[in-house]
Design a protein around this motif. Structure first.
Motif, mmCIF file in Angstrom:
data_model
loop_
_atom_site.group_PDB
_atom_site.id
_atom_site.type_symbol
_atom_site.label_atom_id
_atom_site.label_comp_id
_atom_site.label_asym_id
_atom_site.label_seq_id
_atom_site.Cartn_x
_atom_site.Cartn_y
_atom_site.Cartn_z
ATOM 1 N N ASP A 221 -31.496 -6.917 1.942
ATOM 2 C CA ASP A 221 -32.811 -7.807 1.820
ATOM 3 C C ASP A 221 -33.685 -7.675 2.977
ATOM 4 O O ASP A 221 -33.389 -7.764 4.144
ATOM 5 C CB ASP A 221 -32.272 -9.257 1.596
ATOM 6 N N GLY A 222 -34.958 -7.404 2.732
ATOM 7 C CA GLY A 222 -35.885 -7.156 3.876
ATOM 8 C C GLY A 222 -36.125 -8.275 4.683
ATOM 9 O O GLY A 222 -36.281 -8.306 5.892
ATOM 10 N N ARG A 223 -35.745 -9.424 4.137
ATOM 11 C CA ARG A 223 -35.915 -10.807 5.070
ATOM 12 C C ARG A 223 -34.879 -10.921 5.958
ATOM 13 O O ARG A 223 -35.100 -11.246 7.096
ATOM 14 C CB ARG A 223 -36.092 -12.011 4.241
ATOM 15 N N ILE A 224 -33.735 -10.316 5.408
ATOM 16 C CA ILE A 224 -32.443 -10.406 6.497
ATOM 17 C C ILE A 224 -32.591 -9.526 7.317
ATOM 18 O O ILE A 224 -32.559 -9.681 8.679
ATOM 19 C CB ILE A 224 -31.130 -10.373 5.484
ATOM 20 N N ARG A 225 -32.992 -8.472 7.046
ATOM 21 C CA ARG A 225 -33.161 -7.238 7.972
ATOM 22 C C ARG A 225 -34.086 -7.324 9.048
ATOM 23 O O ARG A 225 -33.960 -7.007 9.954
ATOM 24 C CB ARG A 225 -33.234 -6.008 7.368
ATOM 25 N N ALA A 226 -35.051 -8.423 8.772
ATOM 26 C CA ALA A 226 -36.224 -8.551 9.682
ATOM 27 C C ALA A 226 -35.945 -9.532 10.582
ATOM 28 O O ALA A 226 -36.143 -9.570 11.748
ATOM 29 C CB ALA A 226 -37.369 -8.729 8.952
ATOM 30 N N THR B 36 -28.442 -5.838 24.749
ATOM 31 C CA THR B 36 -29.171 -7.012 24.270
ATOM 32 C C THR B 36 -30.108 -7.509 25.468
ATOM 33 O O THR B 36 -30.936 -8.236 24.976
ATOM 34 C CB THR B 36 -28.472 -8.085 23.652
ATOM 35 N N THR B 37 -29.981 -7.354 26.252
ATOM 36 C CA THR B 37 -30.704 -7.593 27.572
ATOM 37 C C THR B 37 -31.422 -6.763 28.230
ATOM 38 O O THR B 37 -32.186 -6.836 29.245
ATOM 39 C CB THR B 37 -29.751 -8.492 28.940
ATOM 40 N N GLY B 38 -31.329 -5.422 27.619
ATOM 41 C CA GLY B 38 -32.286 -4.354 28.215
ATOM 42 C C GLY B 38 -31.746 -3.471 29.234
ATOM 43 O O GLY B 38 -32.473 -2.713 29.798
ATOM 44 N N LEU B 39 -30.537 -3.803 29.678
ATOM 45 C CA LEU B 39 -29.776 -3.023 30.741
ATOM 46 C C LEU B 39 -29.281 -1.584 30.393
ATOM 47 O O LEU B 39 -29.115 -0.782 31.086
ATOM 48 C CB LEU B 39 -28.673 -3.685 31.579
ATOM 49 N N ALA B 40 -29.279 -1.375 29.104
ATOM 50 C CA ALA B 40 -28.823 -0.198 28.761
ATOM 51 C C ALA B 40 -29.596 0.085 27.329
ATOM 52 O O ALA B 40 -30.191 -0.758 26.774
ATOM 53 C CB ALA B 40 -27.472 -0.188 28.249
ATOM 54 N N GLU B 41 -29.875 1.479 26.958
ATOM 55 C CA GLU B 41 -30.541 1.662 25.761
ATOM 56 C C GLU B 41 -29.813 1.056 24.427
ATOM 57 O O GLU B 41 -28.600 1.359 24.240
ATOM 58 C CB GLU B 41 -30.670 3.255 25.544
ATOM 59 N N PRO B 42 -30.473 0.620 23.556
ATOM 60 C CA PRO B 42 -30.168 0.110 22.182
ATOM 61 C C PRO B 42 -29.272 1.198 21.406
ATOM 62 O O PRO B 42 -29.691 2.510 21.288
ATOM 63 C CB PRO B 42 -31.068 -0.366 21.335
ATOM 64 N N SER B 43 -28.181 0.974 20.998
ATOM 65 C CA SER B 43 -27.597 1.968 20.114
ATOM 66 C C SER B 43 -27.776 1.532 18.622
ATOM 67 O O SER B 43 -28.083 0.331 18.245
ATOM 68 C CB SER B 43 -25.959 1.973 20.552
ATOM 69 N N ILE B 44 -26.959 2.169 17.641
ATOM 70 C CA ILE B 44 -26.845 1.613 16.316
ATOM 71 C C ILE B 44 -26.086 0.633 16.212
ATOM 72 O O ILE B 44 -25.112 0.281 16.719
ATOM 73 C CB ILE B 44 -26.273 2.785 15.324
ATOM 74 N N GLY B 45 -26.769 -0.469 15.547
ATOM 75 C CA GLY B 45 -26.220 -2.072 15.505
ATOM 76 C C GLY B 45 -27.013 -2.891 16.084
ATOM 77 O O GLY B 45 -26.530 -4.196 16.185
ATOM 78 N N THR B 46 -27.892 -2.637 17.026
ATOM 79 C CA THR B 46 -28.820 -3.289 17.703
ATOM 80 C C THR B 46 -29.969 -3.409 17.160
ATOM 81 O O THR B 46 -30.931 -2.515 16.980
ATOM 82 C CB THR B 46 -28.948 -2.859 19.254
ATOM 83 N N ASP B 47 -30.735 -4.612 16.972
ATOM 84 C CA ASP B 47 -32.025 -4.827 16.413
ATOM 85 C C ASP B 47 -32.652 -5.783 17.246
ATOM 86 O O ASP B 47 -32.187 -6.968 17.647
ATOM 87 C CB ASP B 47 -31.826 -5.152 15.050
ATOM 88 N N ARG B 48 -33.928 -5.659 17.380
ATOM 89 C CA ARG B 48 -34.991 -6.759 17.877
ATOM 90 C C ARG B 48 -35.597 -7.349 16.478
ATOM 91 O O ARG B 48 -36.310 -6.692 15.788
ATOM 92 C CB ARG B 48 -35.928 -6.131 18.711
ATOM 93 N N THR B 49 -35.596 -8.758 16.537
ATOM 94 C CA THR B 49 -36.354 -9.500 15.547
ATOM 95 C C THR B 49 -37.861 -9.469 15.690
ATOM 96 O O THR B 49 -38.345 -9.361 16.818
ATOM 97 C CB THR B 49 -35.983 -11.007 15.510
ATOM 98 N N ASP B 50 -38.632 -9.492 14.322
ATOM 99 C CA ASP B 50 -40.052 -9.369 14.565
ATOM 100 C C ASP B 50 -40.522 -10.824 14.979
ATOM 101 O O ASP B 50 -40.004 -11.706 14.621
ATOM 102 C CB ASP B 50 -40.795 -9.129 13.092
ATOM 103 N N ALA B 51 -41.437 -10.822 16.052
ATOM 104 C CA ALA B 51 -41.766 -12.051 16.760
ATOM 105 C C ALA B 51 -42.386 -12.944 15.713
ATOM 106 O O ALA B 51 -42.658 -14.071 15.893
ATOM 107 C CB ALA B 51 -42.751 -11.661 17.998
ATOM 108 N N ALA B 52 -42.926 -12.219 14.609
ATOM 109 C CA ALA B 52 -43.801 -12.959 13.576
ATOM 110 C C ALA B 52 -42.851 -13.466 12.296
ATOM 111 O O ALA B 52 -43.351 -14.097 11.464
ATOM 112 C CB ALA B 52 -45.151 -12.084 13.027
ATOM 113 N N ALA B 53 -41.549 -13.392 12.597
ATOM 114 C CA ALA B 53 -40.676 -13.458 11.548
ATOM 115 C C ALA B 53 -40.502 -14.998 11.330
ATOM 116 O O ALA B 53 -40.631 -15.661 12.210
ATOM 117 C CB ALA B 53 -39.371 -12.795 11.868
#
Length: 340
Positions: free
Chosen positions: A79-84, A323-340
């Motif tokens: 679902d697109g809403r869940i993914r966002a 999740t705090t930016g000390l390492a490059e994101p890997s598969i399984g890490t997502d940033r939410t849309d600020a407008a979500a």
């Protein structure tokens, strides 16, 4: 498999009227049918709620979402809403089982699936979860997949769900319908019971209750979400340990952290002391290692699963770095849309 009656309910009222100590709800059937074939569960009646209207949708609930109990795992993950807005939930669902099972398994069934402890699945072995008062063969047996938190002398089994771990990190609630038709929503920590001296009673649902859905709170704008699952093989395997994280960093400090852990307890596990250590602090490796040490300080491992302690610590540190930016994101890490 023992003989049983089968009823297809047209409404929740019909389903509730036919439930009781000798009956069980069936929806997707991906877990209960296996248990019935092995005679681990032997209900005299199955009450099928698969065609009850109103339980198969994903609908707005204020700024959040309500996910019906009959929503398939595959549909929820896609679902697109869940993914966002709640991407950690999508990631957790996609890490569980196979595509075929996700196409059949439901939201409610996922929450209510039983442990995969091998002693629970073997009728020749003593198991208090299967037969209260029988004893716990796992205590002196092979304990690699067992829990390290929240256990008791009566049961060491771990909860198997990936979805529930993500829901715990999201502060989601479970909607439950009682026998009288009333409904309430419960945090996951209140929905699941720890084993204590009655490991056979896993939730507060009761024999007449029905899970009708899950309520997701408003998405946390700007959060980074991750689900990391460590397992024996890349697919079709339950977690040895897993970490779900929803973390927000503002002005160089951790403003909000929600963490949940799977494969390590009888329910999705959380530790408020770990969260308190992180929030308000600048992210760095020393802080993350201290938080990981605090998490495992309360563990009570079986001799066969002491390896889960360093594994869980390393997984938590890795997820926090991402999740705090000390390492490059890997598969399984997502940033939410600020407008979500």
């Amino acid at each position: 498999m023992r003989p049983f009656d089968y009823t297809r309910a047209g409404t929740l009222d019909e389903a509730g009227a036919q439930l009781g100590k000798t009956a069980a709800v069936i929806a997707g059937g991906t877990n209960i049918l296996d248990l019935m074939k092995l005679q681990i569960m032997t209900p005299e009646r199955l009450v099928d709620i698969g065609r009850v209207p109103g339980l198969d949708g994903i609908e707005a609930d204020g700024d959040g979402l309500r996910v019906g109990a009959l929503v398939r795992n595959s549909d929820l993950a896609a679902d697109g809403r869940i993914r966002a807005g709640w991407p950690v939930l999508s990631r957790a669902l996609l890490s569980g089982a196979s595509g075929q099972i996700r196409n059949k398994a439901t939201t409610g069934g996922n929450l209510l699936q039983r442990t995969r402890c091998p002693y629970f699945y073997d009728p020749a072995m003593a198991c208090n979860k299967r037969e209260p008062g029988a004893g716990c063969a796992a205590k002196e047996g092979v304990g690699r997949m067992l829990a390290i938190f929240g256990t008791s002398e009566h049961c060491l089994a771990a909860h198997p769900s990936d979805m529930a771990v993500a829901l715990r990190a999201l502060d989601a609630k479970v909607a439950v319908r009682a026998a009288d038709g009333s409904e309430r929503t419960l945090p996951l920590d209140e929905f699941y019971r720890l084993p204590a001296d009655r490991p056979d009673i896993e939730t507060v649902l009761g024999p007449d209750g029905i899970v009708t859905g899950v309520v997701l709170p408003a998405p946390v704008a700007g959060s980074v979400q991750a689900y990391r699952k460590v397992r024996d093989r890349a697919s079709y395997a339950f977690a040895l340990v897993s970490v779900a994280a929803v973390v927000t960093v503002e002005d160089g400090r951790i403003a909000r952290a929600r963490l949940a852990f799977g494969g390590v307890a009888p329910r999705p596990w959380a530790n408020d002391a770990v969260t308190a250590m992180l929030e308000g602090e600048a992210p760095d490796d020393a802080l993350f290692r201290a938080a990981a040490d605090r998490l495992t300080a309360d563990a009570a491992p079986h001799p066969d699963n002491e390896f889960k302690l360093p594994m869980l610590r390393r997984t938590l540190v890795s997820v926090l770095r991402e999740t705090t930016g000390l390492a490059e994101p890997s598969i399984g890490t997502d940033r939410t849309d600020a407008a979500a």
